[in-house]
Design a protein around this motif. Structure first.
Motif, PDB file in Angstrom:
ATOM      1  N   ASN A 149     -10.873  -1.546  -2.778  1.00  0.00           N
ATOM      2  CA  ASN A 149     -11.852  -1.682  -1.698  1.00  0.00           C
ATOM      3  C   ASN A 149     -13.150  -2.300  -2.213  1.00  0.00           C
ATOM      4  OD1 ASN A 149     -10.080  -0.572   0.096  1.00  0.00           O
ATOM      5  ND2 ASN A 149     -11.038   1.434   0.124  1.00  0.00           N
ATOM      6  N   LYS A 150     -13.597  -1.864  -3.369  1.00  0.00           N
ATOM      7  CA  LYS A 150     -14.835  -2.401  -3.952  1.00  0.00           C
ATOM      8  C   LYS A 150     -14.666  -3.894  -4.267  1.00  0.00           C
ATOM      9  CE  LYS A 150     -18.950  -1.704  -5.725  1.00  0.00           C
ATOM     10  NZ  LYS A 150     -20.089  -1.652  -4.861  1.00  0.00           N
ATOM     11  N   LYS A 151     -13.501  -4.256  -4.792  1.00  0.00           N
ATOM     12  CA  LYS A 151     -13.242  -5.653  -5.147  1.00  0.00           C
ATOM     13  C   LYS A 151     -13.034  -6.525  -3.905  1.00  0.00           C
ATOM     14  CE  LYS A 151     -10.138  -8.265  -8.132  1.00  0.00           C
ATOM     15  NZ  LYS A 151     -10.584  -8.413  -9.494  1.00  0.00           N
ATOM     16  N   PHE A 152     -12.195  -6.073  -2.975  1.00  0.00           N
ATOM     17  CA  PHE A 152     -11.833  -6.870  -1.809  1.00  0.00           C
ATOM     18  C   PHE A 152     -12.913  -6.832  -0.733  1.00  0.00           C
ATOM     19  CE2 PHE A 152      -9.822  -7.294   2.379  1.00  0.00           C
ATOM     20  CZ  PHE A 152      -9.218  -8.517   2.233  1.00  0.00           C
ATOM     21  N   PHE A 153     -13.373  -5.645  -0.374  1.00  0.00           N
ATOM     22  CA  PHE A 153     -14.336  -5.482   0.710  1.00  0.00           C
ATOM     23  C   PHE A 153     -15.791  -5.547   0.242  1.00  0.00           C
ATOM     24  CE2 PHE A 153     -10.695  -3.138   2.650  1.00  0.00           C
ATOM     25  CZ  PHE A 153     -10.599  -3.857   3.818  1.00  0.00           C
ATOM     26  N   LYS A 154     -16.012  -5.533  -1.062  1.00  0.00           N
ATOM     27  CA  LYS A 154     -17.371  -5.473  -1.626  1.00  0.00           C
ATOM     28  C   LYS A 154     -18.079  -4.198  -1.166  1.00  0.00           C
ATOM     29  CE  LYS A 154     -17.051  -9.415  -3.683  1.00  0.00           C
ATOM     30  NZ  LYS A 154     -16.449  -9.368  -4.974  1.00  0.00           N
ATOM     31  N   ILE A 209       0.850  -1.185   0.000  1.00  0.00           N
ATOM     32  CA  ILE A 209       0.000   0.000   0.000  1.00  0.00           C
ATOM     33  C   ILE A 209       0.886   1.236   0.000  1.00  0.00           C
ATOM     34  CG2 ILE A 209      -1.785   1.292   1.221  1.00  0.00           C
ATOM     35  CD1 ILE A 209      -2.594  -1.342   2.570  1.00  0.00           C
ATOM     36  N   LYS A 210       0.699   2.056  -0.983  1.00  0.00           N
ATOM     37  CA  LYS A 210       1.359   3.355  -1.051  1.00  0.00           C
ATOM     38  C   LYS A 210       0.327   4.322  -1.616  1.00  0.00           C
ATOM     39  CE  LYS A 210       5.776   5.436  -1.876  1.00  0.00           C
ATOM     40  NZ  LYS A 210       7.136   5.303  -2.314  1.00  0.00           N
ATOM     41  N   ILE A 239      -8.892   2.733   4.315  1.00  0.00           N
ATOM     42  CA  ILE A 239      -9.393   1.857   5.379  1.00  0.00           C
ATOM     43  C   ILE A 239      -8.464   0.671   5.614  1.00  0.00           C
ATOM     44  CG2 ILE A 239     -10.939   0.515   3.893  1.00  0.00           C
ATOM     45  CD1 ILE A 239     -12.866   0.478   6.383  1.00  0.00           C
ATOM     46  N   LEU A 240      -7.962   0.053   4.572  1.00  0.00           N
ATOM     47  CA  LEU A 240      -7.074  -1.103   4.756  1.00  0.00           C
ATOM     48  C   LEU A 240      -5.769  -0.682   5.422  1.00  0.00           C
ATOM     49  CD1 LEU A 240      -6.637  -4.096   4.463  1.00  0.00           C
ATOM     50  CD2 LEU A 240      -5.811  -3.704   2.140  1.00  0.00           C
ATOM     51  N   SER A 241      -5.238   0.436   5.032  1.00  0.00           N
ATOM     52  CA  SER A 241      -4.030   0.966   5.669  1.00  0.00           C
ATOM     53  C   SER A 241      -4.282   1.259   7.145  1.00  0.00           C
ATOM     54  CB  SER A 241      -3.583   2.233   4.944  1.00  0.00           C
ATOM     55  OG  SER A 241      -2.453   2.780   5.553  1.00  0.00           O
ATOM     56  N   ASP A 242      -5.441   1.830   7.464  1.00  0.00           N
ATOM     57  CA  ASP A 242      -5.782   2.105   8.864  1.00  0.00           C
ATOM     58  C   ASP A 242      -5.897   0.817   9.671  1.00  0.00           C
ATOM     59  OD1 ASP A 242      -5.731   4.812   8.425  1.00  0.00           O
ATOM     60  OD2 ASP A 242      -7.912   5.069   8.407  1.00  0.00           O
ATOM     61  N   ILE A 243      -6.477  -0.227   9.082  1.00  0.00           N
ATOM     62  CA  ILE A 243      -6.600  -1.515   9.775  1.00  0.00           C
ATOM     63  C   ILE A 243      -5.211  -2.092  10.048  1.00  0.00           C
ATOM     64  CG2 ILE A 243      -7.362  -3.920   9.558  1.00  0.00           C
ATOM     65  CD1 ILE A 243      -9.764  -2.778   7.888  1.00  0.00           C
ATOM     66  N   LEU A 244      -4.369  -2.140   9.031  1.00  0.00           N
ATOM     67  CA  LEU A 244      -3.034  -2.723   9.185  1.00  0.00           C
ATOM     68  C   LEU A 244      -2.141  -1.903  10.119  1.00  0.00           C
ATOM     69  CD1 LEU A 244      -2.334  -3.919   5.529  1.00  0.00           C
ATOM     70  CD2 LEU A 244      -3.089  -5.292   7.484  1.00  0.00           C
TER      71      LEU A 244
END
Length: 158
Positions: A86-91, A69-70, A98-103
């Motif tokens: 996000n649309k593909k992975f998280f639907k 992620i960059k 959001i993924l960066s914040d989670i990680l």
């Protein structure tokens, strides 16, 4: 005056040869991802390098999952715009980082509905297109979206 010049010259030389702080960090983790797009439960490394975040997951000693992620999100060298990923992975589109914040174990939606715990925080977030439970503690991160059935669990090792 000559001594001052020589002093600054020596100072400049040693500064140029000094090892720069790269802001690198690596953490071993056990990771579980359960989504319509991807299902896995294995061990890997979460690597933070300057402005990039890299998640490498291994299976039987071989790297089989590499997420970087960059400015974009790259999965095994295929890069996507953050919203598209996000649309593909998280639907769901959520928000870009959001993924960066989670990680990175950061609060979602800038701390909306955050509840402090003894060793971290929790968030319960609801909207028409998501129902998220998110918990960050000293050694564990849990993200679960009941609507899109996405579950991410990170357990820090060592």
């Amino acid at each position: 005056m000559k001594k001052v010049f020589v002093f600054f010259l020596i100072l400049l030389f040693f500064n140029a040869c000094a090892i720069k702080n790269q802001n690198n960090f690596s953490q071993s983790i056990a990771i579980t991802i359960n989504s319509p797009f991807l299902k896995m439960s294995d061990f890997g490394f979460l690597i933070k390098e300057n402005q990039a975040l890299n998640l490498e997951v291994y299976h039987l000693g071989q790297a089989f999952f590499n997420l970087k992620i960059k400015d974009k999100i790259c999965l095994n060298a295929v890069c996507y715009d953050k919203r598209v990923f996000n649309k593909k992975f998280f639907k769901n589109e959520y928000y870009d980082d959001i993924l960066s914040d989670i990680l990175n174990a950061k609060p979602l939606w800038q701390g909306k509905k955050i509840q402090k715990t003894t060793d971290g925080f929790k968030q319960n977030l609801k909207a028409k297109n998501y129902e998220i439970f998110y918990e960050v503690s000293k050694n564990k991160i849990i993200f679960f979206d009941k609507v899109s059935r996405i579950k991410i669990i990170l357990n820090y090792q060592g």
